[in-house]
Write a protein that holds these residues in place. Structure first.
Motif, PDB file in Angstrom:
ATOM      1  N   MET A  80       0.849  -1.184   0.000  1.00 23.50           N
ATOM      2  CA  MET A  80       0.000   0.000   0.000  1.00 23.50           C
ATOM      3  C   MET A  80       0.888   1.239   0.000  1.00 23.50           C
ATOM      4  SD  MET A  80      -3.250   0.393   2.347  1.00 23.50           S
ATOM      5  CE  MET A  80      -4.153   1.871   2.542  1.00 23.50           C
ATOM      6  N   ALA A  81       0.692   2.115  -0.950  1.00 25.54           N
ATOM      7  CA  ALA A  81       1.528   3.305  -1.084  1.00 25.54           C
ATOM      8  C   ALA A  81       0.972   4.475  -0.261  1.00 25.54           C
ATOM      9  CB  ALA A  81       1.604   3.703  -2.553  1.00 25.54           C
ATOM     10  N   PHE A  82       1.832   5.398   0.014  1.00 30.78           N
ATOM     11  CA  PHE A  82       1.453   6.644   0.675  1.00 30.78           C
ATOM     12  C   PHE A  82       0.841   6.424   2.059  1.00 30.78           C
ATOM     13  CE2 PHE A  82       1.369   7.795  -3.872  1.00 30.78           C
ATOM     14  CZ  PHE A  82       2.331   8.804  -3.848  1.00 30.78           C
ATOM     15  N   GLU A  83       1.414   5.509   2.860  1.00 28.19           N
ATOM     16  CA  GLU A  83       0.927   5.279   4.218  1.00 28.19           C
ATOM     17  C   GLU A  83       1.071   6.524   5.077  1.00 28.19           C
ATOM     18  OE1 GLU A  83       3.388   3.107   3.022  1.00 28.19           O
ATOM     19  OE2 GLU A  83       2.120   1.408   2.529  1.00 28.19           O
ATOM     20  N   SER A  84       2.053   7.368   4.778  1.00 31.60           N
ATOM     21  CA  SER A  84       2.283   8.571   5.581  1.00 31.60           C
ATOM     22  C   SER A  84       1.089   9.528   5.529  1.00 31.60           C
ATOM     23  CB  SER A  84       3.548   9.285   5.116  1.00 31.60           C
ATOM     24  OG  SER A  84       3.435   9.635   3.745  1.00 31.60           O
ATOM     25  N   VAL A  85       0.298   9.450   4.479  1.00 29.54           N
ATOM     26  CA  VAL A  85      -0.896  10.297   4.377  1.00 29.54           C
ATOM     27  C   VAL A  85      -1.866   9.950   5.501  1.00 29.54           C
ATOM     28  CG1 VAL A  85      -2.919  10.839   2.963  1.00 29.54           C
ATOM     29  CG2 VAL A  85      -0.666  10.686   1.898  1.00 29.54           C
ATOM     30  N   ASP A  86      -1.976   8.661   5.832  1.00 29.26           N
ATOM     31  CA  ASP A  86      -2.884   8.244   6.898  1.00 29.26           C
ATOM     32  C   ASP A  86      -2.521   8.892   8.228  1.00 29.26           C
ATOM     33  OD1 ASP A  86      -4.260   6.627   5.099  1.00 29.26           O
ATOM     34  OD2 ASP A  86      -3.033   4.867   5.564  1.00 29.26           O
ATOM     35  N   GLY A  87      -1.244   9.009   8.516  1.00 26.40           N
ATOM     36  CA  GLY A  87      -0.793   9.641   9.758  1.00 26.40           C
ATOM     37  C   GLY A  87      -1.170  11.112   9.818  1.00 26.40           C
ATOM     38  N   VAL A  88      -1.025  11.801   8.708  1.00 24.59           N
ATOM     39  CA  VAL A  88      -1.378  13.220   8.656  1.00 24.59           C
ATOM     40  C   VAL A  88      -2.887  13.386   8.800  1.00 24.59           C
ATOM     41  CG1 VAL A  88      -1.325  15.318   7.254  1.00 24.59           C
ATOM     42  CG2 VAL A  88       0.644  13.775   7.248  1.00 24.59           C
ATOM     43  N   VAL A  89      -3.647  12.533   8.125  1.00 24.98           N
ATOM     44  CA  VAL A  89      -5.107  12.582   8.226  1.00 24.98           C
ATOM     45  C   VAL A  89      -5.540  12.307   9.667  1.00 24.98           C
ATOM     46  CG1 VAL A  89      -7.253  11.446   7.492  1.00 24.98           C
ATOM     47  CG2 VAL A  89      -5.511  12.069   5.799  1.00 24.98           C
ATOM     48  N   ALA A  90      -4.897  11.359  10.331  1.00 28.48           N
ATOM     49  CA  ALA A  90      -5.222  11.049  11.728  1.00 28.48           C
ATOM     50  C   ALA A  90      -4.906  12.232  12.640  1.00 28.48           C
ATOM     51  CB  ALA A  90      -4.462   9.806  12.182  1.00 28.48           C
ATOM     52  N   THR A  91      -3.796  12.900  12.400  1.00 32.17           N
ATOM     53  CA  THR A  91      -3.431  14.082  13.186  1.00 32.17           C
ATOM     54  C   THR A  91      -4.475  15.178  13.029  1.00 32.17           C
ATOM     55  OG1 THR A  91      -1.074  13.604  12.978  1.00 32.17           O
ATOM     56  CG2 THR A  91      -1.668  15.882  13.475  1.00 32.17           C
ATOM     57  N   LEU A  92      -4.889  15.426  11.798  1.00 28.10           N
ATOM     58  CA  LEU A  92      -5.917  16.441  11.543  1.00 28.10           C
ATOM     59  C   LEU A  92      -7.248  16.037  12.178  1.00 28.10           C
ATOM     60  CD1 LEU A  92      -4.965  17.160   7.850  1.00 28.10           C
ATOM     61  CD2 LEU A  92      -4.826  18.822   9.709  1.00 28.10           C
ATOM     62  N   GLY A  93      -7.608  14.765  12.073  1.00 24.92           N
ATOM     63  CA  GLY A  93      -8.850  14.279  12.671  1.00 24.92           C
ATOM     64  C   GLY A  93      -8.859  14.433  14.182  1.00 24.92           C
ATOM     65  N   VAL A 145       7.514  11.644   4.008  1.00 21.71           N
ATOM     66  CA  VAL A 145       6.745  12.870   4.268  1.00 21.71           C
ATOM     67  C   VAL A 145       5.862  13.151   3.048  1.00 21.71           C
ATOM     68  CG1 VAL A 145       6.873  15.333   4.775  1.00 21.71           C
ATOM     69  CG2 VAL A 145       8.579  13.781   5.737  1.00 21.71           C
ATOM     70  N   PRO A 146       4.532  13.166   3.251  1.00 19.88           N
ATOM     71  CA  PRO A 146       3.638  13.392   2.108  1.00 19.88           C
ATOM     72  C   PRO A 146       3.490  14.870   1.773  1.00 19.88           C
ATOM     73  CG  PRO A 146       2.340  13.082   4.075  1.00 19.88           C
ATOM     74  CD  PRO A 146       3.781  12.908   4.477  1.00 19.88           C
ATOM     75  N   MET A 147       3.208  15.125   0.497  1.00 23.21           N
ATOM     76  CA  MET A 147       2.936  16.483   0.035  1.00 23.21           C
ATOM     77  C   MET A 147       1.947  16.394  -1.114  1.00 23.21           C
ATOM     78  SD  MET A 147       5.456  19.390  -1.593  1.00 23.21           S
ATOM     79  CE  MET A 147       6.281  19.802  -0.088  1.00 23.21           C
ATOM     80  N   LEU A 148       0.904  17.183  -1.036  1.00 23.53           N
ATOM     81  CA  LEU A 148      -0.075  17.280  -2.107  1.00 23.53           C
ATOM     82  C   LEU A 148       0.097  18.656  -2.715  1.00 23.53           C
ATOM     83  CD1 LEU A 148      -2.556  16.150  -3.623  1.00 23.53           C
ATOM     84  CD2 LEU A 148      -3.976  17.132  -1.823  1.00 23.53           C
ATOM     85  N   ILE A 149       0.376  18.703  -4.018  1.00 23.08           N
ATOM     86  CA  ILE A 149       0.580  20.000  -4.656  1.00 23.08           C
ATOM     87  C   ILE A 149      -0.335  20.145  -5.862  1.00 23.08           C
ATOM     88  CG2 ILE A 149       2.964  20.297  -3.890  1.00 23.08           C
ATOM     89  CD1 ILE A 149       3.846  19.442  -6.705  1.00 23.08           C
ATOM     90  N   ILE A 183      -0.177  21.191   0.320  1.00 20.58           N
ATOM     91  CA  ILE A 183      -0.444  20.677   1.657  1.00 20.58           C
ATOM     92  C   ILE A 183       0.770  19.822   1.970  1.00 20.58           C
ATOM     93  CG2 ILE A 183      -1.907  19.269   3.138  1.00 20.58           C
ATOM     94  CD1 ILE A 183      -4.211  19.847   1.155  1.00 20.58           C
ATOM     95  N   ALA A 184       1.479  20.190   3.025  1.00 20.21           N
ATOM     96  CA  ALA A 184       2.729  19.503   3.324  1.00 20.21           C
ATOM     97  C   ALA A 184       2.930  19.418   4.827  1.00 20.21           C
ATOM     98  CB  ALA A 184       3.898  20.257   2.692  1.00 20.21           C
ATOM     99  N   VAL A 185       3.853  18.547   5.212  1.00 20.97           N
ATOM    100  CA  VAL A 185       4.287  18.477   6.601  1.00 20.97           C
ATOM    101  C   VAL A 185       5.669  19.104   6.637  1.00 20.97           C
ATOM    102  CG1 VAL A 185       4.856  16.967   8.525  1.00 20.97           C
ATOM    103  CG2 VAL A 185       2.959  16.381   7.004  1.00 20.97           C
ATOM    104  N   ARG A 186       5.779  20.188   7.399  1.00 22.21           N
ATOM    105  CA  ARG A 186       7.057  20.896   7.513  1.00 22.21           C
ATOM    106  C   ARG A 186       7.409  21.045   8.985  1.00 22.21           C
ATOM    107  NH1 ARG A 186       5.465  26.037   4.355  1.00 22.21           N
ATOM    108  NH2 ARG A 186       4.576  25.043   2.548  1.00 22.21           N
ATOM    109  N   GLU A 187       8.529  20.500   9.367  1.00 20.27           N
ATOM    110  CA  GLU A 187       9.015  20.612  10.748  1.00 20.27           C
ATOM    111  C   GLU A 187       7.933  20.256  11.759  1.00 20.27           C
ATOM    112  OE1 GLU A 187      10.420  24.622  10.896  1.00 20.27           O
ATOM    113  OE2 GLU A 187      11.883  24.283   9.311  1.00 20.27           O
ATOM    114  N   GLY A 188       7.216  19.182  11.510  1.00 19.74           N
ATOM    115  CA  GLY A 188       6.200  18.714  12.437  1.00 19.74           C
ATOM    116  C   GLY A 188       4.854  19.398  12.336  1.00 19.74           C
ATOM    117  N   ALA A 189       4.693  20.336  11.431  1.00 20.23           N
ATOM    118  CA  ALA A 189       3.423  21.046  11.267  1.00 20.23           C
ATOM    119  C   ALA A 189       2.776  20.647   9.948  1.00 20.23           C
ATOM    120  CB  ALA A 189       3.655  22.558  11.277  1.00 20.23           C
ATOM    121  N   VAL A 190       1.452  20.524   9.962  1.00 18.15           N
ATOM    122  CA  VAL A 190       0.702  20.302   8.732  1.00 18.15           C
ATOM    123  C   VAL A 190       0.350  21.684   8.202  1.00 18.15           C
ATOM    124  CG1 VAL A 190      -1.344  19.274   7.695  1.00 18.15           C
ATOM    125  CG2 VAL A 190      -0.250  18.159   9.649  1.00 18.15           C
ATOM    126  N   VAL A 191       0.769  21.963   6.962  1.00 18.34           N
ATOM    127  CA  VAL A 191       0.611  23.307   6.399  1.00 18.34           C
ATOM    128  C   VAL A 191      -0.174  23.243   5.088  1.00 18.34           C
ATOM    129  CG1 VAL A 191       1.830  25.356   5.558  1.00 18.34           C
ATOM    130  CG2 VAL A 191       2.838  23.986   7.389  1.00 18.34           C
TER     131      VAL A 191
END
Length: 176
Positions: free
Chosen positions: A1-14, A84-88, A96-104
């Motif tokens: 399964m690709a892009f597992e890191s996206v799940d972590g970011v989604v969980a953080t936002l949730g 580290v995922p990034m949607l551009i 939408i990126a993770v930079r230095e521990g922040a979702v931006v």
């Protein structure tokens, strides 16, 4: 399964969305009601960012793509660099990126950033940082917060609409 890191970011936002909504409580005054509305609006923007990431991951997987880069639609790309995922999006320039521990989330001249329990909203160089789960803190800056939410909210909403269209065109099953 690709892009597992996206799940972590989604969980953080949730988790941030749940924390904000649980902190709202009942409003006894008009000012408290307005603060609750602002708190909800912040949580809704974070929820839209999470939904954009989820839809992007779904489309990428449906297309059989894998890191580091998958073109989702004409202008959207999902990247994963060193976990580290990034949607551009190329036009209008959106990230939408993770930079230095922040979702931006950044588009044009606005920024929505989640770092721990703090949210930072910016329009051009005017920024406010707050804990959106603290109604007292929200009430202190309510006029400034509403000013920023109007602009940031418009950009997040329009980006979300574009991602929904991308998902609808590329992989309708991702809309569920």
């Amino acid at each position: 399964m690709a892009f597992e890191s996206v799940d972590g970011v989604v969980a953080t936002l949730g988790a941030a969305v749940r924390r904000i909504r649980e902190a709202m409580g009942e409003a006894g005054t008009l000012t408290e009601q307005r603060a609750n509305t602002a708190m909800y609006n912040v949580s809704e923007l974070l929820e839209l960012v999470a939904d954009m990431l989820s839809k992007a991951k779904c489309v990428a997987e449906a297309k059989g793509g894998s890191p580091p880069v998958v073109q989702l639609c004409a202008t959207w790309r999902l990247l994963e660099v060193e976990g580290v995922p990034m949607l551009i999006r190329t036009k209008p320039a959106t990230a939408i990126a993770v930079r230095e521990g922040a979702v931006v989330f950044q588009r044009d001249h606005v920024v929505l950033e989640l770092r721990g329990n703090k949210v930072r909203l910016c329009k051009w160089k005017y920024c406010k940082e707050l804990d959106p789960a603290s109604r007292e803190q929200v009430m202190e800056i309510l006029p400034q917060l509403n000013y920023l939410l109007r602009e940031v909210g418009w950009h997040v909403t329009k980006s979300h609409e574009a991602m929904v269209l991308c998902a609808k065109r590329e992989e309708p099953s991702c809309l569920r």
